[in-house]
Design a protein around this motif. Structure first.
Motif, PDB file in Angstrom:
ATOM      1  N   THR A  71     -22.398  11.915  50.445  1.00  0.00           N
ATOM      2  CA  THR A  71     -21.381  11.110  49.787  1.00  0.00           C
ATOM      3  C   THR A  71     -22.025  10.294  48.671  1.00  0.00           C
ATOM      4  OG1 THR A  71     -20.165  10.939  51.859  1.00  0.00           O
ATOM      5  CG2 THR A  71     -19.618   9.343  50.152  1.00  0.00           C
ATOM      6  N   ALA A  72     -21.475  10.412  47.486  1.00  0.00           N
ATOM      7  CA  ALA A  72     -22.003   9.674  46.336  1.00  0.00           C
ATOM      8  C   ALA A  72     -21.410   8.276  46.315  1.00  0.00           C
ATOM      9  CB  ALA A  72     -21.637  10.412  45.046  1.00  0.00           C
ATOM     10  N   ASP A  73     -22.170   7.332  45.787  1.00  0.00           N
ATOM     11  CA  ASP A  73     -21.588   6.014  45.582  1.00  0.00           C
ATOM     12  C   ASP A  73     -20.645   6.102  44.379  1.00  0.00           C
ATOM     13  OD1 ASP A  73     -23.192   5.931  43.284  1.00  0.00           O
ATOM     14  OD2 ASP A  73     -24.590   4.483  44.118  1.00  0.00           O
ATOM     15  N   VAL A  74     -19.898   5.033  44.108  1.00  0.00           N
ATOM     16  CA  VAL A  74     -18.892   5.091  43.053  1.00  0.00           C
ATOM     17  C   VAL A  74     -19.506   5.370  41.687  1.00  0.00           C
ATOM     18  CG1 VAL A  74     -17.081   3.769  44.220  1.00  0.00           C
ATOM     19  CG2 VAL A  74     -18.819   2.555  42.900  1.00  0.00           C
ATOM     20  N   ALA A  75     -20.706   4.863  41.423  1.00  0.00           N
ATOM     21  CA  ALA A  75     -21.353   5.101  40.132  1.00  0.00           C
ATOM     22  C   ALA A  75     -21.731   6.576  39.981  1.00  0.00           C
ATOM     23  CB  ALA A  75     -22.580   4.214  39.978  1.00  0.00           C
ATOM     24  N   ALA A  76     -22.280   7.174  41.019  1.00  0.00           N
ATOM     25  CA  ALA A  76     -22.653   8.589  40.956  1.00  0.00           C
ATOM     26  C   ALA A  76     -21.409   9.466  40.828  1.00  0.00           C
ATOM     27  CB  ALA A  76     -23.460   8.974  42.189  1.00  0.00           C
ATOM     28  N   GLY A  79     -20.338   9.364  37.369  1.00  0.00           N
ATOM     29  CA  GLY A  79     -21.284  10.175  36.599  1.00  0.00           C
ATOM     30  C   GLY A  79     -20.921  11.648  36.671  1.00  0.00           C
ATOM     31  N   ASP A  80     -20.547  12.119  37.870  1.00  0.00           N
ATOM     32  CA  ASP A  80     -20.114  13.508  38.028  1.00  0.00           C
ATOM     33  C   ASP A  80     -18.842  13.772  37.224  1.00  0.00           C
ATOM     34  OD1 ASP A  80     -22.260  13.909  39.713  1.00  0.00           O
ATOM     35  OD2 ASP A  80     -21.072  13.851  41.561  1.00  0.00           O
ATOM     36  N   THR A  86     -17.493  22.045  35.890  1.00  0.00           N
ATOM     37  CA  THR A  86     -18.531  23.063  36.040  1.00  0.00           C
ATOM     38  C   THR A  86     -18.110  24.299  35.260  1.00  0.00           C
ATOM     39  OG1 THR A  86     -17.488  24.048  37.986  1.00  0.00           O
ATOM     40  CG2 THR A  86     -19.068  22.242  38.386  1.00  0.00           C
ATOM     41  N   GLU A  87     -18.996  25.247  35.150  1.00  0.00           N
ATOM     42  CA  GLU A  87     -18.659  26.484  34.434  1.00  0.00           C
ATOM     43  C   GLU A  87     -17.478  27.194  35.103  1.00  0.00           C
ATOM     44  OE1 GLU A  87     -20.704  30.721  33.161  1.00  0.00           O
ATOM     45  OE2 GLU A  87     -21.996  29.007  33.603  1.00  0.00           O
ATOM     46  N   ALA A  88     -17.473  27.229  36.420  1.00  0.00           N
ATOM     47  CA  ALA A  88     -16.367  27.873  37.149  1.00  0.00           C
ATOM     48  C   ALA A  88     -15.055  27.129  36.897  1.00  0.00           C
ATOM     49  CB  ALA A  88     -16.670  27.915  38.645  1.00  0.00           C
ATOM     50  N   GLU A  89     -15.107  25.805  36.845  1.00  0.00           N
ATOM     51  CA  GLU A  89     -13.903  25.017  36.579  1.00  0.00           C
ATOM     52  C   GLU A  89     -13.414  25.235  35.143  1.00  0.00           C
ATOM     53  OE1 GLU A  89     -15.026  21.489  39.790  1.00  0.00           O
ATOM     54  OE2 GLU A  89     -15.598  21.285  37.679  1.00  0.00           O
ATOM     55  N   ILE A 132      -8.101   7.450  31.473  1.00  0.00           N
ATOM     56  CA  ILE A 132      -7.907   6.367  32.450  1.00  0.00           C
ATOM     57  C   ILE A 132      -7.403   6.949  33.766  1.00  0.00           C
ATOM     58  CG2 ILE A 132      -6.648   4.237  32.969  1.00  0.00           C
ATOM     59  CD1 ILE A 132      -8.744   3.903  30.755  1.00  0.00           C
ATOM     60  N   GLY A 133      -6.467   7.884  33.686  1.00  0.00           N
ATOM     61  CA  GLY A 133      -5.938   8.533  34.888  1.00  0.00           C
ATOM     62  C   GLY A 133      -7.016   9.277  35.657  1.00  0.00           C
ATOM     63  N   GLN A 134      -7.903   9.965  34.943  1.00  0.00           N
ATOM     64  CA  GLN A 134      -9.003  10.667  35.617  1.00  0.00           C
ATOM     65  C   GLN A 134      -9.857   9.699  36.417  1.00  0.00           C
ATOM     66  OE1 GLN A 134     -10.362  13.200  31.963  1.00  0.00           O
ATOM     67  NE2 GLN A 134     -11.355  14.027  33.796  1.00  0.00           N
ATOM     68  N   ILE A 135     -10.186   8.583  35.803  1.00  0.00           N
ATOM     69  CA  ILE A 135     -11.038   7.591  36.472  1.00  0.00           C
ATOM     70  C   ILE A 135     -10.327   7.005  37.684  1.00  0.00           C
ATOM     71  CG2 ILE A 135     -12.156   5.345  36.227  1.00  0.00           C
ATOM     72  CD1 ILE A 135     -12.535   6.097  33.200  1.00  0.00           C
ATOM     73  N   VAL A 136      -9.091   6.553  37.491  1.00  0.00           N
ATOM     74  CA  VAL A 136      -8.351   5.916  38.587  1.00  0.00           C
ATOM     75  C   VAL A 136      -8.156   6.887  39.745  1.00  0.00           C
ATOM     76  CG1 VAL A 136      -6.127   4.922  39.266  1.00  0.00           C
ATOM     77  CG2 VAL A 136      -7.197   4.225  37.115  1.00  0.00           C
ATOM     78  N   CYS A 137      -7.675   8.077  39.465  1.00  0.00           N
ATOM     79  CA  CYS A 137      -7.380   9.026  40.542  1.00  0.00           C
ATOM     80  C   CYS A 137      -8.648   9.469  41.265  1.00  0.00           C
ATOM     81  CB  CYS A 137      -6.615  10.221  39.993  1.00  0.00           C
ATOM     82  SG  CYS A 137      -4.957   9.786  39.410  1.00  0.00           S
ATOM     83  N   THR A 138      -9.738   9.671  40.521  1.00  0.00           N
ATOM     84  CA  THR A 138     -11.001  10.080  41.145  1.00  0.00           C
ATOM     85  C   THR A 138     -11.521   8.977  42.066  1.00  0.00           C
ATOM     86  OG1 THR A 138     -11.588  11.566  39.339  1.00  0.00           O
ATOM     87  CG2 THR A 138     -13.401  10.734  40.698  1.00  0.00           C
ATOM     88  N   LEU A 139     -11.529   7.745  41.588  1.00  0.00           N
ATOM     89  CA  LEU A 139     -12.030   6.653  42.428  1.00  0.00           C
ATOM     90  C   LEU A 139     -11.100   6.368  43.597  1.00  0.00           C
ATOM     91  CD1 LEU A 139     -13.413   4.231  39.699  1.00  0.00           C
ATOM     92  CD2 LEU A 139     -14.739   5.617  41.319  1.00  0.00           C
TER      93      LEU A 139
END
Length: 183
Positions: A71-76, A79-80, A86-89, A132-139
């Motif tokens: 599990t990554a912390d919120v900063a990592a 970062g992802d 990814t190439e597949a995505e 902004i939506g990407q950040i909010v939804c991911t977190l």
């Protein structure tokens, strides 16, 4: 005399129960562990943890799951997200509104609120709804994050919701639900 006889009888008895003599030593495998077994570090084989990120396709947010080793912390995690698909995505038509930006200065988790700090940008924009939506939804996909707030120079920053309205209130995935597409 009675005590000496008891001790002598005990010693003779002990000498009679033992391990037979052998010419060379051999390893003994214990069949029973006495006491607590040694603590082992929990292991997370590669791909055991699911990380959910929100990417972009056709002006909509799409949830993708990646298998990671831990599990990554919120900063990592951010970062992802900023690193992009990814190439597949990308082969599936996914992109990111954040790729190539250095807008995010940092993030910290305070009592369930992820506070995302933006860098001051000369001519930079903080009004991209998809970014902004990407950040909010991911977190917000994390169990330890309840809301997301944005800061600029330590001050709360107004950012857009999915409907374009600006707010400085903490945000959740519900604020961007109309932008989320089925994968």
């Amino acid at each position: 005399m009675l005590l000496a006889g008891s001790v002598l009888a005990g010693l003779v008895g002990l000498a009679g129960c033992g391990v037979p003599d052998e010419d060379s030593p051999r390893p003994i495998e214990p069949s029973l562990i006495i006491g607590s077994p040694p603590a082992q570090a929990p292991s997370n084989p590669a791909g055991a943890v699911v990380e959910r990120l929100y990417l972009v396709r056709d002006d909509q947010l799409v949830a993708v799951e990646r298998r990671v080793g831990s599990t990554a912390d919120v900063a990592a995690l951010l970062g992802d997200l900023v690193a992009g698909p990814t190439e597949a995505e990308r082969d599936e038509g996914l992109s990111s509104a954040l790729t190539g930006t250095d807008l995010i200065a940092g993030v910290r988790l305070v009592d369930g609120t992820a506070e995302v700090s933006f860098r001051p940008q000369s001519g930079g924009r903080t009004d991209d709804i998809l970014a902004i939506g990407q950040i909010v939804c991911t977190l917000d996909a994390r169990t330890d994050v309840d809301t997301v707030r944005f800061l600029l120079d330590g001050q709360v920053l107004k950012v857009p919701r999915a409907d374009g309205s600006l707010t400085e209130l903490p945000l959740t995935v519900a604020d961007y639900r109309t932008l989320i597409a089925e994968r």
